[in-house]
Design a protein around this motif. Structure first.
Motif, PDB file in Angstrom:
ATOM      1  N   ALA A 125       0.803  -1.230   0.000  1.00  0.00           N
ATOM      2  CA  ALA A 125       0.000   0.000   0.000  1.00  0.00           C
ATOM      3  C   ALA A 125       0.832   1.275   0.000  1.00  0.00           C
ATOM      4  CB  ALA A 125      -0.926  -0.009   1.206  1.00  0.00           C
ATOM      5  N   MET A 126       2.053   1.215   0.455  1.00  0.00           N
ATOM      6  CA  MET A 126       2.896   2.416   0.482  1.00  0.00           C
ATOM      7  C   MET A 126       3.782   2.508  -0.755  1.00  0.00           C
ATOM      8  SD  MET A 126       2.984   4.054   3.742  1.00  0.00           S
ATOM      9  CE  MET A 126       4.639   4.638   3.759  1.00  0.00           C
ATOM     10  N   THR A 127       4.443   1.425  -1.067  1.00  0.00           N
ATOM     11  CA  THR A 127       5.478   1.441  -2.100  1.00  0.00           C
ATOM     12  C   THR A 127       4.918   1.630  -3.511  1.00  0.00           C
ATOM     13  OG1 THR A 127       6.773  -0.042  -0.710  1.00  0.00           O
ATOM     14  CG2 THR A 127       7.476   0.189  -2.974  1.00  0.00           C
ATOM     15  N   THR A 128       3.926   0.859  -3.870  1.00  0.00           N
ATOM     16  CA  THR A 128       3.420   0.902  -5.243  1.00  0.00           C
ATOM     17  C   THR A 128       2.882   2.271  -5.651  1.00  0.00           C
ATOM     18  OG1 THR A 128       2.979  -1.465  -5.255  1.00  0.00           O
ATOM     19  CG2 THR A 128       1.803  -0.145  -6.868  1.00  0.00           C
ATOM     20  N   PRO A 129       2.000   2.895  -4.870  1.00  0.00           N
ATOM     21  CA  PRO A 129       1.519   4.219  -5.297  1.00  0.00           C
ATOM     22  C   PRO A 129       2.638   5.255  -5.390  1.00  0.00           C
ATOM     23  CG  PRO A 129       0.170   3.388  -3.496  1.00  0.00           C
ATOM     24  CD  PRO A 129       1.315   2.449  -3.658  1.00  0.00           C
ATOM     25  N   PHE A 130       3.603   5.171  -4.469  1.00  0.00           N
ATOM     26  CA  PHE A 130       4.696   6.136  -4.488  1.00  0.00           C
ATOM     27  C   PHE A 130       5.568   5.956  -5.717  1.00  0.00           C
ATOM     28  CE2 PHE A 130       8.859   7.820  -3.449  1.00  0.00           C
ATOM     29  CZ  PHE A 130       8.522   9.076  -2.964  1.00  0.00           C
ATOM     30  N   ILE A 131       5.926   4.721  -6.019  1.00  0.00           N
ATOM     31  CA  ILE A 131       6.780   4.463  -7.181  1.00  0.00           C
ATOM     32  C   ILE A 131       6.052   4.813  -8.476  1.00  0.00           C
ATOM     33  CG2 ILE A 131       7.939   2.643  -8.492  1.00  0.00           C
ATOM     34  CD1 ILE A 131       8.691   1.379  -5.814  1.00  0.00           C
ATOM     35  N   LEU A 132       4.773   4.480  -8.547  1.00  0.00           N
ATOM     36  CA  LEU A 132       3.988   4.860  -9.720  1.00  0.00           C
ATOM     37  C   LEU A 132       3.986   6.369  -9.905  1.00  0.00           C
ATOM     38  CD1 LEU A 132       0.859   2.532  -9.579  1.00  0.00           C
ATOM     39  CD2 LEU A 132       2.519   2.690 -11.427  1.00  0.00           C
ATOM     40  N   ALA A 133       3.741   7.090  -8.821  1.00  0.00           N
ATOM     41  CA  ALA A 133       3.686   8.549  -8.903  1.00  0.00           C
ATOM     42  C   ALA A 133       5.054   9.138  -9.231  1.00  0.00           C
ATOM     43  CB  ALA A 133       3.163   9.120  -7.592  1.00  0.00           C
ATOM     44  N   LEU A 134       6.109   8.593  -8.656  1.00  0.00           N
ATOM     45  CA  LEU A 134       7.466   9.072  -8.934  1.00  0.00           C
ATOM     46  C   LEU A 134       7.813   8.861 -10.405  1.00  0.00           C
ATOM     47  CD1 LEU A 134      10.095  10.171  -7.613  1.00  0.00           C
ATOM     48  CD2 LEU A 134      10.777   7.800  -7.297  1.00  0.00           C
ATOM     49  N   GLY A 135       7.556   7.674 -10.906  1.00  0.00           N
ATOM     50  CA  GLY A 135       7.817   7.383 -12.316  1.00  0.00           C
ATOM     51  C   GLY A 135       6.962   8.230 -13.240  1.00  0.00           C
ATOM     52  N   TYR A 136       5.712   8.427 -12.857  1.00  0.00           N
ATOM     53  CA  TYR A 136       4.812   9.232 -13.679  1.00  0.00           C
ATOM     54  C   TYR A 136       5.273  10.687 -13.720  1.00  0.00           C
ATOM     55  CZ  TYR A 136       0.504  10.937 -15.758  1.00  0.00           C
ATOM     56  OH  TYR A 136      -0.405  11.514 -16.597  1.00  0.00           O
ATOM     57  N   GLY A 137       5.736  11.199 -12.574  1.00  0.00           N
ATOM     58  CA  GLY A 137       6.245  12.573 -12.537  1.00  0.00           C
ATOM     59  C   GLY A 137       7.448  12.758 -13.443  1.00  0.00           C
ATOM     60  N   VAL A 138       8.361  11.808 -13.423  1.00  0.00           N
ATOM     61  CA  VAL A 138       9.547  11.885 -14.282  1.00  0.00           C
ATOM     62  C   VAL A 138       9.148  11.738 -15.749  1.00  0.00           C
ATOM     63  CG1 VAL A 138      11.697  10.711 -14.906  1.00  0.00           C
ATOM     64  CG2 VAL A 138      11.155  11.097 -12.516  1.00  0.00           C
ATOM     65  N   SER A 139       8.274  10.791 -16.041  1.00  0.00           N
ATOM     66  CA  SER A 139       7.897  10.567 -17.440  1.00  0.00           C
ATOM     67  C   SER A 139       7.057  11.714 -18.000  1.00  0.00           C
ATOM     68  CB  SER A 139       7.164   9.235 -17.587  1.00  0.00           C
ATOM     69  OG  SER A 139       5.969   9.238 -16.847  1.00  0.00           O
ATOM     70  N   GLN A 140       6.285  12.392 -17.171  1.00  0.00           N
ATOM     71  CA  GLN A 140       5.497  13.536 -17.635  1.00  0.00           C
ATOM     72  C   GLN A 140       6.403  14.667 -18.110  1.00  0.00           C
ATOM     73  OE1 GLN A 140       2.535  12.308 -18.302  1.00  0.00           O
ATOM     74  NE2 GLN A 140       1.539  14.113 -17.503  1.00  0.00           N
ATOM     75  N   LEU A 141       7.466  14.918 -17.377  1.00  0.00           N
ATOM     76  CA  LEU A 141       8.394  15.979 -17.785  1.00  0.00           C
ATOM     77  C   LEU A 141       9.138  15.595 -19.049  1.00  0.00           C
ATOM     78  CD1 LEU A 141       9.974  17.575 -14.639  1.00  0.00           C
ATOM     79  CD2 LEU A 141       8.729  18.676 -16.457  1.00  0.00           C
ATOM     80  N   LYS A 142       9.471  14.313 -19.169  1.00  0.00           N
ATOM     81  CA  LYS A 142      10.151  13.855 -20.372  1.00  0.00           C
ATOM     82  C   LYS A 142       9.204  13.922 -21.560  1.00  0.00           C
ATOM     83  CE  LYS A 142      12.752  10.094 -22.281  1.00  0.00           C
ATOM     84  NZ  LYS A 142      11.939   9.581 -23.349  1.00  0.00           N
ATOM     85  N   GLY A 143       7.923  13.677 -21.271  1.00  0.00           N
ATOM     86  CA  GLY A 143       6.908  13.762 -22.320  1.00  0.00           C
ATOM     87  C   GLY A 143       6.829  12.497 -23.144  1.00  0.00           C
ATOM     88  N   GLY A 144       6.143  12.607 -24.244  1.00  0.00           N
ATOM     89  CA  GLY A 144       6.014  11.466 -25.136  1.00  0.00           C
ATOM     90  C   GLY A 144       4.735  10.699 -24.900  1.00  0.00           C
ATOM     91  N   LYS A 145       4.494   9.772 -25.795  1.00  0.00           N
ATOM     92  CA  LYS A 145       3.257   9.000 -25.730  1.00  0.00           C
ATOM     93  C   LYS A 145       3.308   7.876 -24.713  1.00  0.00           C
ATOM     94  CE  LYS A 145       4.930   6.226 -29.462  1.00  0.00           C
ATOM     95  NZ  LYS A 145       4.690   5.048 -30.139  1.00  0.00           N
ATOM     96  N   ASN A 146       4.478   7.549 -24.180  1.00  0.00           N
ATOM     97  CA  ASN A 146       4.615   6.412 -23.278  1.00  0.00           C
ATOM     98  C   ASN A 146       4.716   6.811 -21.809  1.00  0.00           C
ATOM     99  OD1 ASN A 146       4.675   4.693 -25.502  1.00  0.00           O
ATOM    100  ND2 ASN A 146       6.886   4.867 -25.692  1.00  0.00           N
ATOM    101  N   ALA A 147       4.241   7.993 -21.446  1.00  0.00           N
ATOM    102  CA  ALA A 147       4.405   8.470 -20.071  1.00  0.00           C
ATOM    103  C   ALA A 147       3.780   7.514 -19.057  1.00  0.00           C
ATOM    104  CB  ALA A 147       3.817   9.866 -19.925  1.00  0.00           C
TER     105      ALA A 147
END
Length: 173
Positions: A125-147
């Motif tokens: 319950a702690m790790t998965t949402p955090f890692i998803l959000a961390l990865g999503y934050g990084v991928s959003q800035l990088k952009g692209g269709k695969n964020a």
């Protein structure tokens, strides 16, 4: 609570990490964040105490907590760098699972079972949402269709770390 608190924090931290433009900063911060969020995971703490009990105290709960958290931290760092450099997820998975396959042939069945259980305990319950959000934050800035796909791959990569590190622990003991 995780959706309201942990998710937004991970998302903001992911954006901050990606804006740094420093590979070393991304790797170190990814490791630290992965380590800290995993060591606080309640599922992992329960597993660590069960392993200590089953091993008669030979493997301490803190040893499991530290090794597994190091594994997640390392793989979060690898996952963030993979997103930033645009490396294909399937090649990264293939490399690490090949290493795990070879290590799996050299360890006892007990450690093989512990390594897979440790991987499952880190997707709580702690790790998965955090890692998803961390990865999503990084991928959003990088952009692209695969964020969104990049952030999903982060949880899969983070789950590889505990398997690998518990197998390494079997070699140390």
């Amino acid at each position: 609570g995780a959706e309201l608190g942990v998710g937004p924090i991970g998302n903001y931290m992911g954006k901050d990490v990606a804006e740094s433009n420093s590979t070393i900063y991304v790797a170190i911060l990814g490791f630290i964040l992965g380590f800290l969020i995993t060591i606080a995971e309640p599922d992992l703490q329960i597993l660590a105490s069960e392993i200590m009990s089953a091993s008669g105290g030979i493997i301490t709960s803190s040893m499991i907590l530290i090794f597994v958290s190091i594994g997640v931290g390392l793989m979060v760092a690898v996952g963030l760098l993979r997103i930033l450099y645009g490396k294909p997820l399937n090649k990264v998975f293939s490399l690490f699972y090949l290493l795990i396959l070879f290590l799996g042939f050299t360890i006892s069945e007990e450690f093989l079972a512990m390594s897979v259980d440790a991987s499952g305990a880190t997707t709580g319950a702690m790790t998965t949402p955090f890692i998803l959000a961390l990865g999503y934050g990084v991928s959003q800035l990088k952009g692209g269709k695969n964020a969104e796909e990049d952030s999903f791959g982060m949880v899969g990569l983070a789950s590889v770390g505990p398997i690998f590190m518990v197998m390494i622990l079997s070699k140390v003991l």
